[in-house]
Design a protein around this motif. Structure first.
Motif, PDB file in Angstrom:
ATOM      1  N   PHE A   1       4.703  -5.183   0.160  1.00 53.39           N
ATOM      2  CA  PHE A   1       5.387  -4.921   1.428  1.00 53.39           C
ATOM      3  C   PHE A   1       4.411  -4.944   2.602  1.00 53.39           C
ATOM      4  CE2 PHE A   1       8.595  -2.965  -1.433  1.00 53.39           C
ATOM      5  CZ  PHE A   1       9.671  -3.759  -1.046  1.00 53.39           C
ATOM      6  N   ILE A   2       3.210  -4.418   2.394  1.00 48.60           N
ATOM      7  CA  ILE A   2       2.200  -4.471   3.453  1.00 48.60           C
ATOM      8  C   ILE A   2       1.848  -5.924   3.767  1.00 48.60           C
ATOM      9  CG2 ILE A   2      -0.205  -3.941   4.009  1.00 48.60           C
ATOM     10  CD1 ILE A   2       0.109  -1.353   2.459  1.00 48.60           C
TER      11      ILE A   2
ATOM     12  N   VAL B   1       3.727   0.845  -8.499  1.00 47.70           N
ATOM     13  CA  VAL B   1       4.039   1.308  -7.147  1.00 47.70           C
ATOM     14  C   VAL B   1       2.979   0.801  -6.162  1.00 47.70           C
ATOM     15  CG1 VAL B   1       4.195   3.372  -5.687  1.00 47.70           C
ATOM     16  CG2 VAL B   1       5.391   3.301  -7.879  1.00 47.70           C
ATOM     17  N   ALA B   2       1.715   0.834  -6.562  1.00 49.06           N
ATOM     18  CA  ALA B   2       0.639   0.391  -5.678  1.00 49.06           C
ATOM     19  C   ALA B   2       0.740  -1.089  -5.357  1.00 49.06           C
ATOM     20  CB  ALA B   2      -0.727   0.701  -6.307  1.00 49.06           C
ATOM     21  N   ILE B   3       0.982  -1.928  -6.363  1.00 46.21           N
ATOM     22  CA  ILE B   3       1.066  -3.353  -6.066  1.00 46.21           C
ATOM     23  C   ILE B   3       2.381  -3.698  -5.366  1.00 46.21           C
ATOM     24  CG2 ILE B   3      -0.549  -4.051  -7.860  1.00 46.21           C
ATOM     25  CD1 ILE B   3       1.763  -4.894  -9.591  1.00 46.21           C
TER      26      ILE B   3
ATOM     27  N   VAL C   1      -4.642  -9.871   4.837  1.00 47.44           N
ATOM     28  CA  VAL C   1      -5.780  -9.040   5.237  1.00 47.44           C
ATOM     29  C   VAL C   1      -5.390  -7.563   5.238  1.00 47.44           C
ATOM     30  CG1 VAL C   1      -7.404  -8.564   7.107  1.00 47.44           C
ATOM     31  CG2 VAL C   1      -6.782 -10.918   6.577  1.00 47.44           C
ATOM     32  N   GLY C   2      -4.188  -7.273   5.685  1.00 48.34           N
ATOM     33  CA  GLY C   2      -3.721  -5.885   5.706  1.00 48.34           C
ATOM     34  C   GLY C   2      -3.555  -5.302   4.319  1.00 48.34           C
ATOM     35  N   SER C   3      -3.010  -6.099   3.404  1.00 49.19           N
ATOM     36  CA  SER C   3      -2.828  -5.578   2.044  1.00 49.19           C
ATOM     37  C   SER C   3      -4.158  -5.430   1.323  1.00 49.19           C
ATOM     38  CB  SER C   3      -1.887  -6.484   1.248  1.00 49.19           C
ATOM     39  OG  SER C   3      -2.462  -7.751   1.061  1.00 49.19           O
ATOM     40  N   LYS C   4      -5.093  -6.320   1.587  1.00 46.40           N
ATOM     41  CA  LYS C   4      -6.421  -6.175   0.979  1.00 46.40           C
ATOM     42  C   LYS C   4      -7.118  -4.925   1.497  1.00 46.40           C
ATOM     43  CE  LYS C   4      -7.432 -10.978   0.031  1.00 46.40           C
ATOM     44  NZ  LYS C   4      -8.287 -12.110   0.356  1.00 46.40           N
ATOM     45  N   ALA C   5      -7.018  -4.689   2.796  1.00 48.01           N
ATOM     46  CA  ALA C   5      -7.674  -3.525   3.377  1.00 48.01           C
ATOM     47  C   ALA C   5      -7.053  -2.217   2.909  1.00 48.01           C
ATOM     48  CB  ALA C   5      -7.630  -3.604   4.897  1.00 48.01           C
ATOM     49  N   ALA C   6      -5.738  -2.199   2.763  1.00 45.39           N
ATOM     50  CA  ALA C   6      -5.055  -0.957   2.420  1.00 45.39           C
ATOM     51  C   ALA C   6      -5.037  -0.659   0.927  1.00 45.39           C
ATOM     52  CB  ALA C   6      -3.623  -0.998   2.940  1.00 45.39           C
ATOM     53  N   VAL C   7      -4.917  -1.696   0.099  1.00 47.01           N
ATOM     54  CA  VAL C   7      -4.731  -1.440  -1.334  1.00 47.01           C
ATOM     55  C   VAL C   7      -5.772  -2.146  -2.180  1.00 47.01           C
ATOM     56  CG1 VAL C   7      -3.134  -1.664  -3.284  1.00 47.01           C
ATOM     57  CG2 VAL C   7      -2.255  -1.078  -1.035  1.00 47.01           C
TER      58      VAL C   7
END
Length: 93
Positions: free
Chosen positions: A17-18, A10-12, A25-31
């Motif tokens: 989607f992020i 679920v996390a990946i 950059v958004g997916s690295k920052a969030a997850v």
């Protein structure tokens, strides 16, 4: 073990989607660079090592499952080395 794998999936999936909406950059920052994602990797490694000993996967009869678990442990350790020691760059092909 199954719950951890579902949480990981679920996390990946969420990170995918992020990344689609906000970029890498958004997916690295969030997850991917978050503390809970690193703890999730650690819990997966501990659980897999525990399964090797609980189910005695080191016996000759269960060698394929042993190799399967050890392979995932090596992959996660390699990902951790890349994450904490590696350098990210770009390559123009």
């Amino acid at each position: 073990m199954g719950v951890l794998l579902i949480v990981f999936a679920v996390a990946i999936g969420y990170a995918t989607f992020i990344e689609n909406d906000y970029g890498a950059v958004g997916s690295k920052a969030a997850v991917y660079n978050s503390w809970w994602f690193n703890i999730l990797h650690l819990l997966l490694i501990i659980n897999m090592i525990g399964n090797v000993f609980i189910y005695k996967l080191y016996t000759w009869k269960r060698m394929p499952m042993f190799i399967f678990h050890i392979a995932f442990i090596i992959i996660i350790i390699g990902a951790a080395l890349t994450r904490f020691v590696g350098y990210e760059g770009t390559m123009h092909i």
